[in-house]
Motif scaffolding. Sequence first.
Motif, PDB file in Angstrom:
ATOM      1  N   THR A 247       0.801  -1.131  -0.125  1.00  0.00           N
ATOM      2  CA  THR A 247       0.043   0.067   0.044  1.00  0.00           C
ATOM      3  C   THR A 247       0.931   1.145  -0.098  1.00  0.00           C
ATOM      4  N   SER A 248       0.356   2.232  -0.561  1.00  0.00           N
ATOM      5  CA  SER A 248       0.848   3.731  -0.501  1.00  0.00           C
ATOM      6  C   SER A 248       0.179   4.777  -0.550  1.00  0.00           C
ATOM      7  N   ASN A 249       0.458   5.945  -0.028  1.00  0.00           N
ATOM      8  CA  ASN A 249      -0.100   7.102   0.123  1.00  0.00           C
ATOM      9  C   ASN A 249       0.211   8.116  -0.988  1.00  0.00           C
TER      10      ASN A 249
ATOM     11  N   VAL B 100       1.902   1.339  -6.662  1.00  0.00           N
ATOM     12  CA  VAL B 100       3.363   0.754  -6.659  1.00  0.00           C
ATOM     13  C   VAL B 100       3.320  -0.526  -7.673  1.00  0.00           C
TER      14      VAL B 100
ATOM     15  N   PHE C  78       8.514   3.310  -6.306  1.00  0.00           N
ATOM     16  CA  PHE C  78       8.797   2.952  -4.984  1.00  0.00           C
ATOM     17  C   PHE C  78       9.982   4.412  -4.629  1.00  0.00           C
TER      18      PHE C  78
ATOM     19  N   GLN D 203      10.020   6.684  -1.413  1.00  0.00           N
ATOM     20  CA  GLN D 203       9.149   6.762  -0.221  1.00  0.00           C
ATOM     21  C   GLN D 203       9.720   6.177   0.882  1.00  0.00           C
TER      22      GLN D 203
ATOM     23  N   PHE E 288       9.059   3.409   3.654  1.00  0.00           N
ATOM     24  CA  PHE E 288       8.075   2.252   3.683  1.00  0.00           C
ATOM     25  C   PHE E 288       8.210   1.692   5.388  1.00  0.00           C
TER      26      PHE E 288
ATOM     27  N   ALA F  31      13.377   2.728  -2.047  1.00  0.00           N
ATOM     28  CA  ALA F  31      12.646   3.259  -0.773  1.00  0.00           C
ATOM     29  C   ALA F  31      13.414   3.184   0.261  1.00  0.00           C
TER      30      ALA F  31
ATOM     31  N   ASP G 278       5.206   6.475   4.090  1.00  0.00           N
ATOM     32  CA  ASP G 278       4.309   6.716   2.940  1.00  0.00           C
ATOM     33  C   ASP G 278       3.696   5.359   2.530  1.00  0.00           C
ATOM     34  N   GLY G 279       4.168   4.289   2.880  1.00  0.00           N
ATOM     35  CA  GLY G 279       3.681   2.948   2.454  1.00  0.00           C
ATOM     36  C   GLY G 279       4.208   1.687   3.377  1.00  0.00           C
TER      37      GLY G 279
ATOM     38  N   GLN H 189      -4.403   4.864   3.609  1.00  0.00           N
ATOM     39  CA  GLN H 189      -3.483   4.879   2.226  1.00  0.00           C
ATOM     40  C   GLN H 189      -4.478   4.831   0.960  1.00  0.00           C
TER      41      GLN H 189
END
Length: 353
Positions: free
Chosen positions: A169-171, A175, A181, A184, A186, A203, A223-224, A241
């Motif tokens: 998941t990511s905000n 991805v 990535f 970011q 994580f 990341a 972020d993720g 997210q």
Amino acid sequence: MKYLIGTSLLVIFIILYILFHPLDFLSGKELPFDDEQEGLSNQIVIRFSHVVAENTPKGLAAQKFAQLVEQKTNGLVKVEVFPNARLYTDDEELKALRNNDVQMIAPSLSKMTKLNSDWGLFDLPFLFQNKEDIASFLSSKAGKKFLTLHEDEGIKGLALWSNGFKQMTSNVNPVQHPEDFVGQRFRIMPSDIIAEQFQALGASPIEVPFDQLYSALQEDQFDGQENTISNIYSRRIYGFQKYLTISNHGFLGYAVLINEKFWNSLPDKVKPKIQEAMNETTNWMISQSQKMNDDQLKWIEKESSIQIHYLSDKDKMEWYPKFKPVYHKFLQSVHSKELKKFAEERMEQMETQ
């Protein structure tokens, strides 16, 4: 209430017996015996602590195990389950187990890498292809060998549990490609192999214990993150997210551990019953975790606003070359020749796909 009433009646019975049979009491003659009270005083209690919610695969498996143990031992053994880090946090539970403050825990396999680097095998990306692949390895000779790794440290392994595959998941953005990535932050579990995985993708990995995941999301500390659907659902990650990628890139499992000194102190007739209950629970959890992850993904897709993307076979071809350094890092640290061979075979499979 039933126990208090039973105890009160017993006390009244003893008082009346002394009043009407004083010579028996003064002579030291043994009083009549209550079998039910003896059963209560001899009951064996196992405190089982874990850090996830009750409605997750691990939470439900712990409850099922407790029920089976009580049934198979006719109530002689009672397993008290403490979920959601109610007793000890992710960082505290191993110490608590060693001290016998709790008798059982079920930490993630990633956390076990701090004790022995061989556990890093389970953190390798794309190690397993499906649930049958997972079940086959966990029940194999190599899989069962993990249960004996820490007997010299007073820790006995009872089983390896499966929570299925992890998703991303990511905000920031979906991805699907390695370049997505880059830059970011994580959230990861404590594992050098997982850290290497995200670094290979460009990341920045940040270790956050599972019991602090929700608050870390609220405070925008990353972020993720990667997790199974059941954990994404139970921790409501879908509400924090924007993007979810069904990647099935990683495996999330748990090591069910018991304090070895406590285990050795159990009656010989009890141990097989507990192991039998554990084996049944382990088999049940593999199919149950798959069903829960599937059902809860449908719910997230229908009820939440998170955007869901599916990693195609073509997308995976872009990921594979990035993960070769991750496999090489594991191969440098692994102790078991059998595990090294297994990892090498999986790396070759990725290269030929």
